[in-house]
Design a protein around this motif. Structure first.
Motif, PDB file in Angstrom:
ATOM      1  N   THR A 137       0.190  22.310  -6.833  1.00  0.00           N
ATOM      2  CA  THR A 137       1.335  23.140  -6.416  1.00  0.00           C
ATOM      3  C   THR A 137       1.822  24.018  -7.579  1.00  0.00           C
ATOM      4  OG1 THR A 137       2.870  21.399  -7.042  1.00  0.00           O
ATOM      5  CG2 THR A 137       2.120  21.407  -4.752  1.00  0.00           C
ATOM      6  N   ARG A 138       1.127  23.989  -8.689  1.00  0.00           N
ATOM      7  CA  ARG A 138       1.571  24.779  -9.842  1.00  0.00           C
ATOM      8  C   ARG A 138       1.188  26.239  -9.687  1.00  0.00           C
ATOM      9  NH1 ARG A 138       0.807  22.857 -15.873  1.00  0.00           N
ATOM     10  NH2 ARG A 138       1.696  24.937 -16.086  1.00  0.00           N
ATOM     11  N   VAL A 139       2.021  27.108 -10.291  1.00  0.00           N
ATOM     12  CA  VAL A 139       1.716  28.539 -10.348  1.00  0.00           C
ATOM     13  C   VAL A 139       1.535  28.914 -11.817  1.00  0.00           C
ATOM     14  CG1 VAL A 139       2.497  30.860  -9.773  1.00  0.00           C
ATOM     15  CG2 VAL A 139       3.076  28.934  -8.270  1.00  0.00           C
ATOM     16  N   GLN A 144      -1.340  32.080 -19.159  1.00  0.00           N
ATOM     17  CA  GLN A 144      -1.314  30.621 -19.357  1.00  0.00           C
ATOM     18  C   GLN A 144      -2.717  30.040 -19.215  1.00  0.00           C
ATOM     19  OE1 GLN A 144       1.690  29.891 -16.339  1.00  0.00           O
ATOM     20  NE2 GLN A 144       3.155  29.131 -17.880  1.00  0.00           N
ATOM     21  N   LEU A 145      -3.477  30.541 -18.252  1.00  0.00           N
ATOM     22  CA  LEU A 145      -4.851  30.033 -18.071  1.00  0.00           C
ATOM     23  C   LEU A 145      -5.700  30.417 -19.280  1.00  0.00           C
ATOM     24  CD1 LEU A 145      -5.396  30.831 -14.275  1.00  0.00           C
ATOM     25  CD2 LEU A 145      -4.864  28.604 -15.303  1.00  0.00           C
ATOM     26  N   VAL A 204      -3.645  34.977  -0.656  1.00  0.00           N
ATOM     27  CA  VAL A 204      -2.252  34.626  -0.373  1.00  0.00           C
ATOM     28  C   VAL A 204      -1.573  33.965  -1.588  1.00  0.00           C
ATOM     29  CG1 VAL A 204      -2.641  34.361   2.094  1.00  0.00           C
ATOM     30  CG2 VAL A 204      -2.880  32.368   0.578  1.00  0.00           C
ATOM     31  N   HIS A 205      -2.343  33.847  -2.704  1.00  0.00           N
ATOM     32  CA  HIS A 205      -1.787  33.197  -3.903  1.00  0.00           C
ATOM     33  C   HIS A 205      -0.374  33.718  -4.185  1.00  0.00           C
ATOM     34  CE1 HIS A 205      -0.974  33.194  -8.286  1.00  0.00           C
ATOM     35  NE2 HIS A 205      -1.477  31.981  -8.211  1.00  0.00           N
ATOM     36  N   PRO A 206       0.631  32.859  -4.445  1.00  0.00           N
ATOM     37  CA  PRO A 206       0.527  31.412  -4.656  1.00  0.00           C
ATOM     38  C   PRO A 206       0.867  30.571  -3.431  1.00  0.00           C
ATOM     39  CG  PRO A 206       2.650  32.167  -5.452  1.00  0.00           C
ATOM     40  CD  PRO A 206       1.965  33.367  -4.845  1.00  0.00           C
ATOM     41  N   GLN A 234      -3.177  24.031  -1.325  1.00  0.00           N
ATOM     42  CA  GLN A 234      -2.966  24.138  -2.757  1.00  0.00           C
ATOM     43  C   GLN A 234      -2.709  25.605  -3.094  1.00  0.00           C
ATOM     44  OE1 GLN A 234      -5.969  24.348  -5.810  1.00  0.00           O
ATOM     45  NE2 GLN A 234      -7.593  23.730  -4.389  1.00  0.00           N
ATOM     46  N   THR A 235      -2.074  25.854  -4.229  1.00  0.00           N
ATOM     47  CA  THR A 235      -1.827  27.250  -4.624  1.00  0.00           C
ATOM     48  C   THR A 235      -3.119  27.932  -5.047  1.00  0.00           C
ATOM     49  OG1 THR A 235      -1.487  26.563  -6.921  1.00  0.00           O
ATOM     50  CG2 THR A 235       0.486  26.700  -5.505  1.00  0.00           C
ATOM     51  N   ALA A 236      -4.100  27.124  -5.523  1.00  0.00           N
ATOM     52  CA  ALA A 236      -5.338  27.659  -6.139  1.00  0.00           C
ATOM     53  C   ALA A 236      -4.982  28.599  -7.288  1.00  0.00           C
ATOM     54  CB  ALA A 236      -6.236  28.346  -5.115  1.00  0.00           C
TER      55      ALA A 236
END
Ligand SMILES: C[C@@H](NC(=O)[C@@H](C)NC(=O)CCCC[C@H](NC(=O)C[NH3+])C(=O)[O-])C(=O)O
Length: 354
Positions: A137-139, A144-145, A204-206, A234-236
């Protein structure tokens, strides 16, 4: 060249084998445009799309396509190259100064996975279910990645060969947004989804939900015998421009046929996309595009996808006239992955000598 008729019996057999190996369901759709330009659609399916309701697996439901997203991202960047807005052999530093630790990394190195940028998913998903639960569920921002990747040194000198890394296509997403001033969703929609009328394809992220009728996906835990985890929502966000698109078998076949049929990129850019570097036995990687050389001498072009709960195999023939998309609603299951890769031969080589 006209391909032999698909071997639908063998194809169905592969799907049933995937079920015996732990996949709740599996399906495949072949779109075959014959010399007279009539398109025949072949479909095969087995098992269930939903373990709760026991809804049968089907070839029309939407699903998460994982890294097949990388081919969409590569098409957007190559269209920008055709418009003169980016040069493949320029360093990324030229566009995003100071972003990467090595000024030798070029845009092309990102697209063919030869940059050496460490793949942050190795750390993130070292433990499959805890890793997934920690991020589902994280965005994340792209930055950050990238920071997760840059905790590690480069894995190789830039340009020294193919080393697959999701980080490369996170930087591609950053670059697309920098060059266009728009989110990647808008670029996917304007350059690919709307022109090809891909009505089952969404970024559709997030948002964690798959729009409309969809197949539920089940993650196999590392521990033998542990229950499958429903990973559908999931947010993916850990994947984004490297793996967060949602699509369908019909839309992926349309997309790949249009791509290899020369209807998405000018010839010069499609030629660049097909500049291969070796990527394992009978495999090569171009720019966001995989080539697999089959036992019958036919090579096929597309991408595989692995996101929690979904294994996708989307490939087309050299002229784009025959496309296959196969899906198993399982993941983290090597046997299923290997079995589903074996849908390519029946689809493109037809009946094989036993
Ligand atoms: C392979 C495919 N790559 C992709 O689709 C990208 C987006 N997926 C990955 O890098 C795997 C992420 C972990 C999945 C998880 N595995 C684990 O957690 C393993 N510990 C799972 O299988 O669901 C490609 O490029 O062909």
């Amino acid at each position: 060249a006209v391909l032999p008729a698909p071997d639908l019996t063998a194809l169905g057999g592969r799907l049933r084998t995937a079920l015996t190996q732990g996949a709740p369901g599996a399906m495949a759709r072949i779109d075959d445009r014959r010399p007279d330009d009539h398109t025949t659609v072949h479909q095969a399916m087995a098992g269930v799309a939903d373990r709760g309701t026991k809804e049968a697996m089907n070839t029309t439901g939407r699903f998460r396509i994982g890294s097949v997203t990388k081919t969409f991202s590569a098409v957007v960047l190559l269209q920008l190259a055709a418009e003169g807005r980016v040069r493949l052999d320029n360093p990324v530093d030229h566009y995003l100064p100071g972003l990467l630790p090595d000024g030798r990394i070029t845009v092309r190195h990102l697209l063919n996975h030869s940059s050496g940028l460490y793949d942050y998913t190795h750390d993130m998903f070292a433990r499959t279910v805890p890793g997934f639960e920690a991020v589902r569920t994280r965005v994340f921002t792209y930055r950050q990645l990238l920071d997760l990747s840059l905790r590690h040194p480069l894995t190789q000198v830039p340009g020294a060969g193919h080393t697959y890394s999701n980080t490369n296509f996170v930087v591609v997403g950053l670059l697309i947004e920098h060059l266009t001033g728009r989110p990647v969703r808008a670029e996917y929609e304007d350059r690919i989804i709307r022109p090809l009328k891909l009505n089952d394809t969404f970024y559709v992220h997030p948002d964690t939900r798959i729009p409309g009728r969809h197949v539920r996906g089940y993650l196999t835990p590392d521990e033998a015998g542990a229950s499958l985890v429903d990973a559908t929502e999931q947010t993916a966000s850990w994947a984004q421009s490297a793996g967060a698109l949602i699509s369908s078998a019909r839309d992926l076949n349309t997309f790949l046929s249009a791509l290899l049929g020369g209807r998405l990129l000018p010839a010069a850019q499609l030629t660049q996309m097909r500049q291969w570097i070796p990527a394992g036995t009978g495999q090569a990687y171009g720019l966001g595009l995989r080539r697999r050389d089959l036992s019958c001498g036919v090579s096929v072009y597309g991408h595989t996808g692995a996101v929690q709960g979904y294994y996708t195999y989307a490939f087309t023939s050299a002229d784009g006239r025959r496309s296959l998309t196969a899906l198993a609603n399982a993941s983290n299951n090597g046997e299923v992955h290997r079995t589903m890769l074996r849908t390519l031969e029946p689809a493109f080589c037809g009946k094989q000598a036993k």
